[in-house]
Scaffold this active site. Structure first.
Site, short mmCIF file in Angstrom:
data_model
loop_
_atom_site.label_atom_id
_atom_site.label_comp_id
_atom_site.label_asym_id
_atom_site.label_seq_id
_atom_site.Cartn_x
_atom_site.Cartn_y
_atom_site.Cartn_z
N GLU A 182 0.82 -1.21 0.00
CA GLU A 182 0.00 0.00 0.00
C GLU A 182 0.86 1.26 0.00
O GLU A 182 0.50 2.27 -0.61
CB GLU A 182 -0.95 -0.01 1.21
CG GLU A 182 -1.95 -1.16 1.22
CD GLU A 182 -2.72 -1.28 -0.08
OE1 GLU A 182 -3.01 -0.25 -0.72
OE2 GLU A 182 -3.02 -2.42 -0.47
N HIS A 185 1.71 2.28 -3.45
CA HIS A 185 0.66 3.06 -4.10
C HIS A 185 0.71 4.53 -3.66
O HIS A 185 0.44 5.43 -4.46
CB HIS A 185 -0.72 2.47 -3.78
CG HIS A 185 -0.99 1.17 -4.46
ND1 HIS A 185 -0.78 0.95 -5.80
CD2 HIS A 185 -1.49 -0.01 -3.97
CE1 HIS A 185 -1.13 -0.28 -6.12
NE2 HIS A 185 -1.55 -0.88 -5.03
N GLU A 264 -0.67 -3.29 -9.78
CA GLU A 264 -0.66 -4.25 -8.67
C GLU A 264 0.61 -5.09 -8.69
O GLU A 264 1.21 -5.36 -7.64
CB GLU A 264 -1.90 -5.14 -8.73
CG GLU A 264 -3.21 -4.43 -8.46
CD GLU A 264 -3.22 -3.74 -7.10
OE1 GLU A 264 -2.82 -4.38 -6.09
OE2 GLU A 264 -3.59 -2.56 -7.03
#
Length: 656
Positions: A182, A185, A264
């Site tokens: 995460e 990102h 991803e």
């Protein structure tokens, strides 16, 4: 691919998204126009519009007489999509917490005593400090599935969301892998792209929602006469809009898939590099496959945010073409090539295992001294430039050495200060304490003025921690600030107003603003108030005066000798091909610096590394980087939206 290339790719991905969005809107216009054309075709035929009771020709339906109607349809579709997108963008405009709250997330109390909650907070703090960004707030979703997400426009307003199933079923190593994914990102600009995607797709899907509303409203409508055809018109319009809505849903899922799947894979790879433990993220993915609830979120409206999650949530449709995530098995094999294909059912860690991670590893004075020794920064390194280069190279992709540094940092912090950073009243006290002067007389005046203006409980907390703050190692000042930011973000508007005025009061006490005071205030205010975003991007050649003043400031800040400062300036200026010598460049005031940074923040992503490299060259010209220079470099990098990991000594870049 480095941090700046990722940022540039995210910007170009936005252009691709705009193109797909335009194509989606055009397809909706064509679909709805065709539906209206079919309706007119049969309506004119039933009314005998040809004079012989026959169906009209296609050319009659789409004749020039019908062009205003068809043009109106196109404009109406564009207006609905645009207004819907703007409305959703305004809803999500306050940052990542809006997404977390829309999914039913609960903001975790940073002072929680729950072992599982404390463990995830510890992991997030370590990752943030290693990355060089402020600690993001964490939201807990009361869901049995294993999933997580990062949401926001930039690191300043980012939040981490995670399900209860994840914090209860994953080991600490697996949680690290998920959180590192995460953070990738957050660091690579994916969050802003995801928010834009949500806003634009909402506008496309709004047509279908309107159609559904029209059809449902017919149940409550009475037919007044046989000639009243309004119900039939509404039904046909509703059906047409519903069909268009399904088409919009298809294009929306197609756009999501086109944007998110490859990212991803990149986030998985970054997580492995970050933790140097591929089995961590692989273990989390395997547990998703073996868990009865998988990664499917049950929150209302969860599908709208499906492209943001760690694991796929819900059905992707009839074909993998619409899947927002790569197949689970493929993700596992990429990070664990030796996987045997087994997907074990997850088991909860024992209470003893969880308790070991419940609190940060603070201990005796000897342990803290050992941790501080392990934190030896580039300031004591004989090759400060190499240390800075390592930090620059790790921007957006910190490694295990930075993670080890963050753990030592947390261990080196006084346990009472660490606890105080997790509560809004005491977090304010810590910031006040960091702004107190080294001069005892000035500090006494600051305390007298602060007692009159600050909240009594906050002032009492400051007095309680005063000695620890005065003796705090300079290297721990900004990390302590980063740890306090989640608690400070919980302040009410009135509390924040008082907090900000008290900060300014402390800074003005000696009638001068030091570089540390400016750096601290810039970081705190920037994260609590956010920054104005602009679509305009500058090139280096557009910012020569601003860069000259910034390098001049660095030359003065790190070199007391005028001749050495001039050489440092010339070396850095030459890298940017700036004209003019050091004697012609005045040291900028901090207000001017503020204006300059507002412009430099909008440099194109691929142009920012040259500026940062020049600043590093200037700061390390004398072979060392002081704590003040490191703090200033961190604050400026933060203003440029370039998260700079901690500066490590040469031996630390290879040791972890």
């Amino acid at each position: 691919m480095n941090f700046f290339e990722h940022q540039d790719r995210a910007r170009r991905k936005t252009l691709q998204l705009v193109l797909l969005f335009i194509l989606g809107v055009i397809s909706l216009i064509l679909t709805l126009t065709l539906a209206v054309g079919v309706f007119l075709y049969f309506q004119q035929g039933s009314a005998g519009s040809t004079g012989q009771g026959q169906l009209p020709s296609v050319s009659q339906v789409f004749s020039t007489e019908q062009l205003p109607l068809l043009g109106g349809i196109a404009l109406a579709v564009c207006a609905v999509v645009l207004l819907g997108s703007l409305f959703r963008r305004m809803q999500l405009g306050s940052g990542g917490h809006t997404v977390a709250e829309a999914l039913g997330g609960r903001l975790l109390n940073t002072a929680t005593r729950d072992a599982n909650e404390q463990r995830i907070l510890n992991v997030v703090e370590e990752m943030a400090l290693a990355s060089g960004i402020a600690v993001p707030p964490v939201y807990l979703l009361d869901d049995d599935s294993i999933n997580a997400f990062a949401a926001g426009f930039n690191p300043q307003d980012a939040v981490i969301g995670i399900t209860r199933g994840a914090i209860e079923l994953l080991s600490r190593d697996e949680l690290q892998g998920v959180i590192a994914h995460e953070f990738s990102h957050i660091l690579h600009g994916d969050m802003r792209l995801n928010i834009r995607l949500i806003s634009w797709l909402y506008g496309i899907l709004l047509l279908g929602l309107i159609g559904r509303f029209l059809l449902s409203s017919l149940r409550y409508r009475r037919v007044r006469s046989r000639d009243d055809k309004s119900a039939a018109v509404m039904m046909l319009l509703g059906v047409g809009l519903l069909i268009v809505g399904y088409a919009g849903s298809f294009f929306g899922n197609l756009i999501k898939a086109a944007v998110s799947r490859q990212r991803e894979f990149l986030a998985d790879a970054s997580a492995v590099q970050y933790t140097r433990n591929p089995l961590g993220i692989a273990g989390a993915l395997k547990k998703i496959g073996g868990h009865s609830a998988g990664s499917t979120l049950n929150a209302p409206g969860a599908n709208e945010f499906s492209h943001m999650y760690f694991g796929s949530s819900g059905s992707a449709g009839l074909t993998s073409l619409l899947a927002t995530h790569p197949p689970l098995e493929e993700r596992i094999k990429r990070v664990d090539p030796g996987w045997n294909g087994e997907l074990p059912q997850p088991e909860r860690p024992t209470q003893n295992e969880v308790s070991q991670d419940e609190a940060q590893p603070t201990g005796s004075g000897d342990m803290k001294a050992s941790a501080l020794a392990a934190m030896t920064m580039a300031a004591s390194s004989v090759n400060a430039n190499q240390a800075a280069q390592h930090s620059m190279a790790a921007m957006g992709d910190p490694d295990a050495a930075h993670l080890a540094y963050a753990r030592n940092l947390l261990q080196a912090l006084d346990e009472q200060l660490l606890t105080a950073a997790h509560e809004p009243f005491s977090a304010r006290a810590l910031i006040y304490g960091l702004l107190l002067s080294d001069d005892a007389q000035v500090r006494e005046q600051q305390l007298i003025q602060l007692e009159q203006q600050a909240h009594p409980d906050t002032y009492a907390m400051l007095k309680q921690h005063l000695n620890a703050l005065i003796s705090l190692d300079a290297r721990l000042r900004l990390p302590l600030t980063d740890l306090a930011l989640p608690a400070l973000k919980q302040l009410t508007a009135e509390q924040y107003k008082t907090f900000k005025s008290c900060m300014d009061l402390l800074i003005r006490a000696d009638n001068k603003l030091s570089l540390f005071e400016w750096s601290l205030r810039k970081i705190v205010i920037g994260h609590l108030e956010g920054r104005r975003q602009s679509a305009k991007r500058f090139k280096l050649k557009d910012c020569h005066p601003e860069m000259q003043r910034l390098i001049t400031l660095f030359a003065h800040a790190g070199h007391s000798d005028q001749a050495t400062a001039a050489k440092a300036y010339q070396e850095a200026a030459a890298q940017l091909q700036l004209q003019g010598d050091f004697s012609q460049s005045e040291r900028p005031g901090l207000k001017q610096l503020e204006l300059d940074l507002n412009k430099l923040a909008h440099l194109r992503p691929l142009h920012k590394p040259a500026l940062l490299q020049a600043l590093v060259t200037c700061a390390s010209h004398d072979g060392r980087i002081s704590v003040t220079e490191a703090e200033l470099l961190r604050a400026i990098a933060d203003c440029l939206d370039c998260p700079l990991p901690p500066l490590l000594a040469e031996k630390d870049t290879h040791g972890a």
